[in-house]
Design a protein around this motif. Sequence first.
Motif, PDB file in Angstrom:
ATOM      1  N   SER A   1       0.838  -1.204   0.000  1.00  0.00           N
ATOM      2  CA  SER A   1       0.000   0.000   0.000  1.00  0.00           C
ATOM      3  C   SER A   1       0.870   1.250   0.000  1.00  0.00           C
ATOM      4  CB  SER A   1      -0.899   0.019   1.239  1.00  0.00           C
ATOM      5  OG  SER A   1      -1.979  -0.866   1.058  1.00  0.00           O
ATOM      6  N   MET A   2       1.976   1.193   0.771  1.00  0.00           N
ATOM      7  CA  MET A   2       2.852   2.355   0.859  1.00  0.00           C
ATOM      8  C   MET A   2       3.489   2.650  -0.502  1.00  0.00           C
ATOM      9  SD  MET A   2       5.496   2.767   3.964  1.00  0.00           S
ATOM     10  CE  MET A   2       6.924   2.204   3.053  1.00  0.00           C
ATOM     11  N   TYR A   3       3.943   1.583  -1.175  1.00  0.00           N
ATOM     12  CA  TYR A   3       4.543   1.777  -2.501  1.00  0.00           C
ATOM     13  C   TYR A   3       3.522   2.360  -3.479  1.00  0.00           C
ATOM     14  CZ  TYR A   3       8.859  -0.738  -1.344  1.00  0.00           C
ATOM     15  OH  TYR A   3      10.051  -1.105  -0.797  1.00  0.00           O
ATOM     16  N   ILE A   4       2.290   1.834  -3.385  1.00  0.00           N
ATOM     17  CA  ILE A   4       1.251   2.364  -4.282  1.00  0.00           C
ATOM     18  C   ILE A   4       1.090   3.865  -4.047  1.00  0.00           C
ATOM     19  CG2 ILE A   4      -1.233   2.358  -4.773  1.00  0.00           C
ATOM     20  CD1 ILE A   4      -1.212  -0.642  -4.395  1.00  0.00           C
ATOM     21  N   MET A   5       1.072   4.266  -2.763  1.00  0.00           N
ATOM     22  CA  MET A   5       0.934   5.695  -2.435  1.00  0.00           C
ATOM     23  C   MET A   5       2.119   6.494  -2.977  1.00  0.00           C
ATOM     24  SD  MET A   5      -1.809   6.432  -1.000  1.00  0.00           S
ATOM     25  CE  MET A   5      -2.774   5.105  -1.648  1.00  0.00           C
ATOM     26  N   LEU A   6       3.323   5.898  -2.862  1.00  0.00           N
ATOM     27  CA  LEU A   6       4.518   6.629  -3.309  1.00  0.00           C
ATOM     28  C   LEU A   6       4.464   6.903  -4.805  1.00  0.00           C
ATOM     29  CD1 LEU A   6       7.480   5.069  -1.289  1.00  0.00           C
ATOM     30  CD2 LEU A   6       6.461   7.333  -1.098  1.00  0.00           C
TER      31      LEU A   6
ATOM     32  N   ARG B   1      -8.884   7.682  -0.072  1.00  0.00           N
ATOM     33  CA  ARG B   1      -9.846   6.812  -0.764  1.00  0.00           C
ATOM     34  C   ARG B   1      -9.106   5.652  -1.406  1.00  0.00           C
ATOM     35  NH1 ARG B   1     -13.953   7.530  -5.695  1.00  0.00           N
ATOM     36  NH2 ARG B   1     -14.329   5.297  -5.901  1.00  0.00           N
ATOM     37  N   ALA B   2      -7.969   5.965  -2.054  1.00  0.00           N
ATOM     38  CA  ALA B   2      -7.221   4.932  -2.773  1.00  0.00           C
ATOM     39  C   ALA B   2      -6.701   3.858  -1.830  1.00  0.00           C
ATOM     40  CB  ALA B   2      -6.067   5.561  -3.542  1.00  0.00           C
ATOM     41  N   ILE B   3      -6.304   4.282  -0.634  1.00  0.00           N
ATOM     42  CA  ILE B   3      -5.677   3.326   0.283  1.00  0.00           C
ATOM     43  C   ILE B   3      -6.693   2.294   0.780  1.00  0.00           C
ATOM     44  CG2 ILE B   3      -5.907   4.242   2.638  1.00  0.00           C
ATOM     45  CD1 ILE B   3      -2.827   4.159   2.733  1.00  0.00           C
ATOM     46  N   GLY B   4      -7.971   2.638   0.727  1.00  0.00           N
ATOM     47  CA  GLY B   4      -8.988   1.697   1.181  1.00  0.00           C
ATOM     48  C   GLY B   4      -9.644   0.906   0.061  1.00  0.00           C
ATOM     49  N   GLU B   5      -9.318   1.249  -1.198  1.00  0.00           N
ATOM     50  CA  GLU B   5      -9.955   0.569  -2.326  1.00  0.00           C
ATOM     51  C   GLU B   5      -9.477  -0.872  -2.480  1.00  0.00           C
ATOM     52  OE1 GLU B   5     -12.248   0.753  -4.407  1.00  0.00           O
ATOM     53  OE2 GLU B   5     -12.951   2.813  -4.142  1.00  0.00           O
ATOM     54  N   THR B   6     -10.397  -1.781  -2.747  1.00  0.00           N
ATOM     55  CA  THR B   6     -10.042  -3.181  -2.905  1.00  0.00           C
ATOM     56  C   THR B   6     -10.340  -3.691  -4.306  1.00  0.00           C
ATOM     57  OG1 THR B   6     -11.025  -3.313  -0.728  1.00  0.00           O
ATOM     58  CG2 THR B   6     -10.108  -5.332  -1.621  1.00  0.00           C
TER      59      THR B   6
ATOM     60  N   GLY C   1      -7.996 -10.160  10.742  1.00  0.00           N
ATOM     61  CA  GLY C   1      -8.581  -9.199   9.797  1.00  0.00           C
ATOM     62  C   GLY C   1      -9.071  -7.966  10.529  1.00  0.00           C
ATOM     63  N   ALA C   2      -9.720  -8.186  11.675  1.00  0.00           N
ATOM     64  CA  ALA C   2     -10.217  -7.058  12.467  1.00  0.00           C
ATOM     65  C   ALA C   2      -9.061  -6.161  12.913  1.00  0.00           C
ATOM     66  CB  ALA C   2     -11.002  -7.566  13.665  1.00  0.00           C
ATOM     67  N   SER C   3      -7.956  -6.792  13.342  1.00  0.00           N
ATOM     68  CA  SER C   3      -6.787  -5.993  13.755  1.00  0.00           C
ATOM     69  C   SER C   3      -6.269  -5.170  12.580  1.00  0.00           C
ATOM     70  CB  SER C   3      -5.654  -6.886  14.256  1.00  0.00           C
ATOM     71  OG  SER C   3      -6.151  -7.897  15.063  1.00  0.00           O
ATOM     72  N   ALA C   4      -6.238  -5.814  11.422  1.00  0.00           N
ATOM     73  CA  ALA C   4      -5.743  -5.104  10.237  1.00  0.00           C
ATOM     74  C   ALA C   4      -6.642  -3.920   9.910  1.00  0.00           C
ATOM     75  CB  ALA C   4      -5.657  -6.060   9.049  1.00  0.00           C
ATOM     76  N   ILE C   5      -7.947  -4.123  10.101  1.00  0.00           N
ATOM     77  CA  ILE C   5      -8.883  -3.014   9.844  1.00  0.00           C
ATOM     78  C   ILE C   5      -8.591  -1.843  10.781  1.00  0.00           C
ATOM     79  CG2 ILE C   5     -11.302  -2.303  10.041  1.00  0.00           C
ATOM     80  CD1 ILE C   5     -12.079  -5.052   8.975  1.00  0.00           C
ATOM     81  N   ILE C   6      -8.290  -2.172  12.053  1.00  0.00           N
ATOM     82  CA  ILE C   6      -7.968  -1.091  12.997  1.00  0.00           C
ATOM     83  C   ILE C   6      -6.772  -0.286  12.486  1.00  0.00           C
ATOM     84  CG2 ILE C   6      -7.178  -0.565  15.349  1.00  0.00           C
ATOM     85  CD1 ILE C   6      -8.751  -2.983  16.298  1.00  0.00           C
ATOM     86  N   ILE C   7      -5.766  -0.995  11.996  1.00  0.00           N
ATOM     87  CA  ILE C   7      -4.575  -0.298  11.498  1.00  0.00           C
ATOM     88  C   ILE C   7      -4.932   0.565  10.283  1.00  0.00           C
ATOM     89  CG2 ILE C   7      -2.307  -0.615  10.431  1.00  0.00           C
ATOM     90  CD1 ILE C   7      -2.088  -3.191  12.127  1.00  0.00           C
ATOM     91  N   LEU C   8      -5.715  -0.012   9.379  1.00  0.00           N
ATOM     92  CA  LEU C   8      -6.117   0.738   8.191  1.00  0.00           C
ATOM     93  C   LEU C   8      -6.907   1.991   8.575  1.00  0.00           C
ATOM     94  CD1 LEU C   8      -6.150   0.780   5.090  1.00  0.00           C
ATOM     95  CD2 LEU C   8      -8.215  -0.589   5.138  1.00  0.00           C
ATOM     96  N   LEU C   9      -7.824   1.810   9.534  1.00  0.00           N
ATOM     97  CA  LEU C   9      -8.614   2.959   9.997  1.00  0.00           C
ATOM     98  C   LEU C   9      -7.723   4.026  10.613  1.00  0.00           C
ATOM     99  CD1 LEU C   9     -11.835   1.415  11.589  1.00  0.00           C
ATOM    100  CD2 LEU C   9     -11.662   2.843   9.558  1.00  0.00           C
ATOM    101  N   ALA C  10      -6.739   3.563  11.401  1.00  0.00           N
ATOM    102  CA  ALA C  10      -5.828   4.518  12.035  1.00  0.00           C
ATOM    103  C   ALA C  10      -5.104   5.333  10.963  1.00  0.00           C
ATOM    104  CB  ALA C  10      -4.832   3.794  12.924  1.00  0.00           C
ATOM    105  N   ILE C  11      -4.663   4.654   9.908  1.00  0.00           N
ATOM    106  CA  ILE C  11      -3.958   5.363   8.830  1.00  0.00           C
ATOM    107  C   ILE C  11      -4.895   6.374   8.156  1.00  0.00           C
ATOM    108  CG2 ILE C  11      -2.865   5.089   6.565  1.00  0.00           C
ATOM    109  CD1 ILE C  11      -1.801   2.396   7.575  1.00  0.00           C
TER     110      ILE C  11
ATOM    111  N   ASN D   1      -6.673  11.995   7.224  1.00  0.00           N
ATOM    112  CA  ASN D   1      -7.709  13.032   7.281  1.00  0.00           C
ATOM    113  C   ASN D   1      -7.338  14.163   8.231  1.00  0.00           C
ATOM    114  OD1 ASN D   1     -10.164  12.416   5.610  1.00  0.00           O
ATOM    115  ND2 ASN D   1      -9.758  10.438   6.516  1.00  0.00           N
ATOM    116  N   ILE D   2      -6.714  13.790   9.361  1.00  0.00           N
ATOM    117  CA  ILE D   2      -6.280  14.829  10.296  1.00  0.00           C
ATOM    118  C   ILE D   2      -5.236  15.720   9.623  1.00  0.00           C
ATOM    119  CG2 ILE D   2      -5.014  15.245  12.446  1.00  0.00           C
ATOM    120  CD1 ILE D   2      -6.403  12.822  13.614  1.00  0.00           C
ATOM    121  N   THR D   3      -4.323  15.079   8.874  1.00  0.00           N
ATOM    122  CA  THR D   3      -3.316  15.870   8.166  1.00  0.00           C
ATOM    123  C   THR D   3      -3.995  16.871   7.230  1.00  0.00           C
ATOM    124  OG1 THR D   3      -2.054  13.827   8.116  1.00  0.00           O
ATOM    125  CG2 THR D   3      -1.169  15.679   6.871  1.00  0.00           C
TER     126      THR D   3
END
Lengths: 291, 251
Positions: free
Chosen positions: A77-82, A212-217, A262-272, A277-279
């Motif tokens: 995901s990070m590479y995609i963002m870069l 939006r892109a980071i959450g797209e599947t 999966g739930a833990s991963a969702i928490i991380i994704l949500l945190a990101i 959004n805060i940024t």
Amino acid sequence: MNIFHDANRKQIANRRVKDKSLHMIFLLATSVGIIALTVLLVDIIIDGWSNLSPDLFTNFPSRKAEDAGMKSGLVGSMYIMLILVPLSFILGVGAAIYLEEYAPKNKLTRLIQLNISTLAGVPSIVYGILGLALFVRMLSLQKSLISGALTMTLLVLPIIIVAAQEAIRAVPRSRRDASFALGATKWQTVSRSVLPSSLPGILTGVILAASRAIGETAPLIIVGASTYVAFLPKSLTDAFTAMPIQIYNWISRPQVAFKDLGASAIIILLAILILLNITAVIIRNKYQKNI
Amino acid sequence: MSTLIEAKDLNLFYTDFHALKNVNLTIPEKAVTAFIGPSGCGKSTLLRTLNRMNDMIAGTRIEGKLTISGTDIYSQEVDVETLRKKVGMVFQQPNPFPKSIYDNIAYGPRLHGIKSKQKLDEIVETSLKSAALWNEVKDHLKRSALSISGGQQQRLCIARALAVNPDILLMDEATSALDPISTLKIEELVQDLRDKYTIVMVTHNMHQAARVSNQTVFFLNGEVVEYDDTEKLFSNPEDQRTEDYISGRFG
């Protein structure tokens, strides 16, 4: 004689009832959204909180839930963002500058404008199919990191163009006049007067598009992000995975241990996402003060 | 006083609207010329042809000749950036950039390639002094230009226009958004500047034209009805319509 006597009390009472009941209906409408979201969040946190561990960040996916992590998804995901952020920024802002400042206002530009606004609302899976046909097959980039990143860039481009156009349009005419009247060329006016004033709006748009892109599947599944990747991509043409793909994979397994992962991963994704959004909000507030 | 600007049979159309009709006019050098007339009479339009700001409005067409020191400014000889460097403009609403006071003044010189900090410092100081603003802002040049008052902002805009070293300064109702005290300061400033610059001002205020200008031009429905020395035009106009306007019978 009381001056309030002739007021139509019955009609006023009716108006008040209407006011109160509508108030309740609107509150209810808001609560539905908030309650649903809260239930979802609480559910995820109950399932996923206990599994949150550094292993998630450092381990590759594994057949055993206790060893599994999402390092490859996170890095993917990070590479995609870069790739996506600079590319979509340059293309999106470039297109917005052209459309707002240079393009003649005629039927053709109105048609282009209409298309861009429509594209911003096209379902993401359609972009996946486009990416598959264009990048994976036609340009033979295969099921690679670059195919995924370029597809995602196409997906967010209309959003960024529209956001950037709005930001550019919000710069008052008088600021352009001031610049032109001093002998500035169009590009000097755009780069020194218009862009500095509209940058906060543009950056906000870019960050929201990125989140939006980071959450797209869906589009990534179509262009062939792999679900099991036990290595990090070393080049643009390597196979890859991304966070939402990893989550999708874990959640769809029968074992409870994977579902919790999966739930833990969702928490991380949500945190990101929240962080992004805060940024965006911070950038907006910081620059708004200077304008 | 020698002529600097001359219009010969100048016509201007906004698509179908005939905004300036056969304008013939001369504007003297190093003096203040005021354009007066009721709303929509073409006075601002003519002002904006002098630095070609009308070029940016789609559908504008110009016929006839408009020369500044003998050169037709709508010919191929003149590029619009050079013209605007020579013909500065101050607008109705103060329009400083959302930058520091310093950067507002340095904006123009930087456009034209001046990079040296020392040179820019010098220009900022002289420009602010010329616009009678230096004493009020010299201690906080780094402050946002939007933090000063409207009248100060307008003088900042004048300073910004002067910073690129123009010969002509156009003022498009530059005091109409200001309070009387700020207006007075700008009028005094115009008196100071006329020794060095050719000033052309549009004003909706006849008294202002009478107070500060050397020559006054009266517009009506896109035509120049009359132009003359201000004193003569206000005391003894030749045309009945001028007389009616300045005595307040219409407008």
